[in-house]
Each structure stands twice: as structure tokens, then as C-alpha cells.
Design an enzyme around this catalytic site. Structure first.
Site, PDB file in Angstrom:
ATOM      1  N   LEU A 127       0.759  -1.065  -0.061  1.00 21.48           N
ATOM      2  CA  LEU A 127      -0.089  -0.066  -0.151  1.00 21.48           C
ATOM      3  C   LEU A 127       0.716   1.272  -0.058  1.00 21.48           C
ATOM      4  O   LEU A 127       1.458   1.452   0.911  1.00 21.48           O
ATOM      5  CB  LEU A 127      -0.854   0.103   1.271  1.00 21.48           C
ATOM      6  N   HIS A 231       8.381   1.514  10.626  1.00 24.31           N
ATOM      7  CA  HIS A 231       9.095   2.771  10.017  1.00 24.31           C
ATOM      8  C   HIS A 231       8.088   3.967  10.551  1.00 24.31           C
ATOM      9  O   HIS A 231       6.882   3.834  10.586  1.00 24.31           O
ATOM     10  CB  HIS A 231       9.270   2.769   8.639  1.00 24.31           C
TER      11      HIS A 231
END
Length: 338
Positions: A127, A231
Site C-alpha cells: 500500500l 518505520h
């Protein structure tokens, strides 16, 4: 809202490639490699074209499109079954408790074990939203449309679904977890290994990584500090996955140490709460914004629409949503509250 989600086509390659160049590394499912992306789009087309309604190692790739402006502003992927072409490796984080009566002490040591526990699962991934489209709920539209596709084609997917999130990296694209563990067994930097994995898969990990459990206490402090953390740009994605019903079961990525979250497919919120509805009227719609989906395989489309209940017979949707989905009165859609 004029955006919809639909299957990727070969004509979308240019937009996909431009978005791949914006990912910043560590995004295995969307590498900025022309040949790999061409292969992925072709593999996706093959998956959408397969007639047999059963689970396989299909890839289904989608794009977020504004058809009026003729622009692509996002993409996502669904994998029917992982671990078919190559083993699907993860590290599982567990605890080994040892007691010494002589010392009167108990030690609890964390270990990382290379596993293929998640083989056979389906996967959602890949995504990516263009920086100019990270507002207005487009991320939710792109992410949740995948679950409506799964529900519409339930026999093609397993009982469990996973999602891997990119781990922590520095500005140069180096991953502390890789440097503290796998990098010691490979003559490759993380960017080199990541690029190789995106193109060739993970078999080289099986060939060279140690199969015995690894004591976490032997890793560098920088590697230990990022285990299981996404992240910073993936924190919002993790929240969306958790809201959907995914949870962290102590599986982490073998490259960057990012978390792998899992769920039972039928327990996912979008799948559980969505219903098939008949469109009885197309007009201005109502005051309730809902996620709508219509069509099978290559004809699948999803968008947001304004909806109101039209008695027991069905629902009324706004004209723009009807146009985006290509539906008319009497057609059925999958509908779920935003």
C-alpha cells in the site's frame, strides 16, 4: 469524492513506476525496478483472469484512480497465499527462561527463531499513497477496499491474513536490525539485500542464514531497539491495521525487523460488518458516508458514497458513487460504514 479503487492494468505502469521511486527504500512489494513491476502487473492480470475459484499464489494489484482527472494516486496489493513459490520466512520472538538453583537466579532470554509459520496465509501489502493524496480518507479507501475484494472472492483466500510493515531505517536507507544481525552473514548492505529480495525473493536467506535460535542479548543495542517497530511513515498504517483487527504476534521481518501483524480473515472489521445491499435509488444519496464495492475480479471497483436507507428494500446512493462503480438501480453492492 471522485476517487475509486480498481484492478491495475498495463496502462498504469508509468504511474506505478513513478510512485515506486517515491517509496524511499525498504518497500519490497513496490520496488523501483521496471522489469519487476512489469512482471508484477502481468502476474496480477493472470490472477484476475484465473477462472477457478480457489486459493492459490495469486497477486491482485489495485490502483487508486481519479477517472475524471485521469490520474493514479495510490496502489495496494493482496496475495492469495504466501509461501508457495518460495518459503515465507519470519523471525519469531520468544522467551527462554532458565533457572540456576546454585546461584538462586532466574534468567529470561529472548530468542529469534527463523520460521515459516505463516506459510499458507493470505497477505495484504504494497500500500502506497502519493504524497499529494494523503488526506481525505484516501488511505482508508485504498486499504479497506482490499477486504471487500476478499469478501467478494472468499474462496480465493485462506483463514489467516498477514501484513508486513517496513521497519526502521536511517536517512541513508540503512536498517539497524539488518546491520546487527543478517548483515553479519551476508556481504551486502541493507539497500543491496532489499533490492535483491524485491527482484529475486528470499531463497538466499534460507541458503545462508543460521537455522539455530539467536539470542537477542547478543545483538547490538541499535538492533534490539528497533525490533518489532514500524518505520515512522508506517505508524498510521499500523493503526489502521489494528483498527481492522490485526495484532502483533511477535513475528518480525527478517530484513529490517519491522512487525508482521496477523488476523483471522473473517474477523476483520470490514469483512464482518459489511453487507450486500440492493440499490433501489440513485439520487443525492444520504448523510451517511459508506465504503461501497461492486463487481467481480477485473470488474471490481470500490469508492466512498453517500448513502441512506430506503426501507427494507435496499439503499439509495449518490449519482457520483454510482458512476464510479458503474452501477444502476437494481444492482447490488457490498456496503460498510466508513
Amino acid at each position: 469524492m471522485s476517487f475509486r479503487v480498481r484492478p491495475v492494468t498495463a496502462d498504469d505502469f508509468g504511474a506505478i513506476y513513478e510512485m515506486a521511486k517515491l517509496t524511499g527504500g525498504g518497500f519490497t512489494n513496490l520496488p523501483p525496478d521496471r522489469a519487476t513491476l512489469v512482471q508484477k502487473i502481468a502476474r496480477s492480470d493472470k490472477g484476475f483472469s484465473r477462472a477457478e475459484d480457489s486459493q492459490s499464489d495469486d497477486l491482485y494489484m489495485f490502483v487508486l484512480e481519479d477517472p475524471k482527472a485521469s490520474v493514479i494516486r495510490g496502489t495496494c496489493q493482496v496475495f492469495g497465499q504466501v509461501g508457495v513459490r518460495q518459503p515465507f520466512y519470519s523471525y519469531h520472538l520468544s522467551t527462554l527462561t532458565q533457572t540456576s538453583p546454585e546461584l538462586g537466579k532466574t534468567f529470561r532470554n529472548q530468542t529469534l527463531t527463523l520460521t515459516t509459520d505463516l506459510e499458507g496465509s493470505s497477505e495484504v501489502g504494497g500500500l502506497f499513497l502519493h504524497p499529494n493524496a494523503r488526506a481525505g480518507g484516501l488511505g482508508s479507501l485504498l486499504a479497506r477496499s482490499r477486504y471487500l475484494f476478499i469478501k467478494s472472492h472468499r474462496a480465493r483466500f485462506g483463514d489467516r491474513v498477514l501484513a508486513e510493515l517496513r521497519g526502521v531505517m536511517d536517512e541513508a536507507g540503512n536498517a539497524p536490525f539488518w546491520d546487527g544481525l543478517a548483515g553479519r552473514f551476508f556481504d551486502m548492505t541493507f539497500p543491496e539485500a532489499d533490492e535483491f529480495n524485491a527482484v529475486h525473493g528470499t531463497q538466499f536467506i534460507a541458503d545462508l542464514m543460521p537455522k539455530t535460535p539467536i539470542y537477542v542479548s547478543l545483538l547490538s543495542e541499535s538492533a534490539r531497539a528497533v525490533m518489532g517497530l514500524p518505520h515512522p511513515t508506517g505508524r498510521a498504517a499500523l493503526r489502521m491495521l489494528e483498527e481492522e483487527g490485526f495484532s502483533f504476534d511477535r513475528y518480525i521481518d527478517i530484513f529490517d525487523g519491522g512487525p508482521t501483524v496477523t488476523a483471522h480473515i473473517d474477523d476483520l472489521r470490514t469483512i464482518d460488518e459489511s453487507d450486500e445491499e440492493t440499490i433501489v435509488e440513485i439520487s443525492e444519496g444520504g448523510k451517511t458516508k459508506m465504503l461501497l464495492a461492486h463487481g467481480q475480479l477485473k470488474d471490481f471497483k470500490a469508492c466512498f458514497g453517500m448513502v441512506k436507507r430506503a426501507g427494507r428494500k435496499g439503499i439509495c446512493i449518490d449519482a457520483e458513487a454510482a458512476e464510479l462503480l458503474g452501477v444502476k438501480e437494481g444492482d447490488t453492492v457490498l456496503a460498510v460504514k466508513r
